[in-house]
Design an enzyme around this catalytic site. Sequence first.
Site, mmCIF file in Angstrom:
data_model
loop_
_atom_site.group_PDB
_atom_site.id
_atom_site.type_symbol
_atom_site.label_atom_id
_atom_site.label_comp_id
_atom_site.label_asym_id
_atom_site.label_seq_id
_atom_site.Cartn_x
_atom_site.Cartn_y
_atom_site.Cartn_z
ATOM 1 N N ASN A 137 8.994 -7.355 3.288
ATOM 2 C CA ASN A 137 8.949 -6.061 2.610
ATOM 3 C C ASN A 137 10.213 -5.261 2.924
ATOM 4 O OD1 ASN A 137 7.107 -3.008 3.135
ATOM 5 N ND2 ASN A 137 7.868 -3.757 1.211
ATOM 6 N N GLY A 138 10.762 -4.610 1.898
ATOM 7 C CA GLY A 138 11.900 -3.731 2.107
ATOM 8 C C GLY A 138 13.077 -4.044 1.210
ATOM 9 N N ASP A 139 13.476 -3.081 0.384
ATOM 10 C CA ASP A 139 14.670 -3.165 -0.464
ATOM 11 C C ASP A 139 14.588 -4.228 -1.551
ATOM 12 O OD1 ASP A 139 15.684 -1.141 1.071
ATOM 13 O OD2 ASP A 139 17.129 -2.368 2.158
ATOM 14 N N LYS B 8 0.050 -5.127 8.599
ATOM 15 C CA LYS B 8 1.354 -4.732 8.056
ATOM 16 C C LYS B 8 2.065 -3.913 9.129
ATOM 17 C CE LYS B 8 3.682 -2.800 4.021
ATOM 18 N NZ LYS B 8 4.622 -1.867 4.668
ATOM 19 N N GLY C 63 7.103 -2.204 -3.099
ATOM 20 C CA GLY C 63 6.390 -0.933 -3.180
ATOM 21 C C GLY C 63 7.050 0.009 -4.153
ATOM 22 N N CYS D 170 2.948 2.559 9.021
ATOM 23 C CA CYS D 170 3.158 3.893 8.455
ATOM 24 C C CYS D 170 3.966 4.766 9.420
ATOM 25 C CB CYS D 170 1.829 4.566 8.141
ATOM 26 S SG CYS D 170 2.045 6.204 7.390
ATOM 27 N N PRO E 45 0.847 -1.206 0.000
ATOM 28 C CA PRO E 45 0.000 0.000 0.000
ATOM 29 C C PRO E 45 0.872 1.241 0.000
ATOM 30 C CG PRO E 45 0.131 -0.935 2.213
ATOM 31 C CD PRO E 45 0.856 -1.890 1.308
ATOM 32 N N MET E 46 0.578 2.172 -0.898
ATOM 33 C CA MET E 46 1.344 3.424 -0.957
ATOM 34 C C MET E 46 0.382 4.597 -1.005
ATOM 35 S SD MET E 46 4.482 2.337 -3.511
ATOM 36 C CE MET E 46 3.510 1.228 -4.550
ATOM 37 N N GLN F 181 -6.662 -1.551 3.159
ATOM 38 C CA GLN F 181 -5.981 -1.230 4.417
ATOM 39 C C GLN F 181 -6.631 -0.045 5.133
ATOM 40 O OE1 GLN F 181 -1.959 0.732 4.760
ATOM 41 N NE2 GLN F 181 -1.344 -1.309 5.451
#
Length: 338
Positions: A206-208, A145, A230, A106, A21-22, A75
């Site tokens: 999630n991440g990188d 999340k 993302g 967030c 989600p962004m 979300q």
Amino acid sequence: MQDKSWKIRDITIPNQVVIAPMAGISNPAFRVICKQFGAGLIYTEMVSDKALYYENEKTLHMTAVEKEEHPLTMQIFGHDIETMVYAAKLLDEKSDCDIIDINMGCPVNKIIKSNAGSALMKDIDHAVTMTKAVVDSVKKPVTVKMRIGWDMDSINCVELAKGLASVGVSALAVHGRTRKQMYEGKADWQYIKAVKQAVSIPVMGNGDIRSSEDAKRMLDTTGCDAIMVGRGVLGDPWLIKEIAIYLATGEKLPPVSVNEKFIMARLHAKRLCDLKGEHVGMREMRGHAAWYVKGLPKSHQLKDSLTKMDTYAQMEEILCAYEKVYQEYIDSYVPSQR
């Protein structure tokens, strides 16, 4: 080709590529593109529980789901149990989403000040109690999340994950950064691995993740069930297809041409205009357009022009002018002979 499907309770996810989600980005125009490029699961941008509670028209409009988007996770963010339960029940009964996700990741100040997002990781007891109330009030699967902790001195993702799993959460997504890191520094995947080893429900890492190799390394390193990407897909939805195919077959896709990038940028802009009207849609498209042209030769002036456009016609004019410049660049480029 290996079958990479998995499940969140009774929802079958066809592959291991999940789109994060962004905020301000994950609207239907963007989500449908991600789905068309083969995303197994997509998330909506987060919506406020309070806005749903008070029937804010703009927020209610954000809960609309296109038929091509399934499976889809919607979300919500908040802190107060009453309004979070209300919002979850509204999505459960009146939205066409498949899964309901609670945002505990967030890091932005506006969300933190309302004790929502990653601020919930500072009070695990409340986070678990609130989540249990949501799980008990809806029929659809509930996921969370989160990050690995508030800062490096308070890493508590394993403790929180165990608590959430114990109250019926169906899956977790873990961003390997603390709230203090925001989106800087390096994501620590070892904490994602620790969460996966601590619970029996599916875990998304999630991440990188910027490439298909990153995705494979995430899965191998953490043992997680799926990867969540993302920022890596902004202006590059081809990465979704590339990762899905690489994980299933080990094959790599050829580079994306300028023509393909511009076709998709035009389609994205049209969908935003249809969704929000040209005035708002083209302003939102400014950022997307800059991402689509990132890395192209002689793109500095192109980006500058795209971030100032107001209409679709202006974008078309800018892209057409660049296409001529790009063709001249290609025609005049002769590799040096050794």
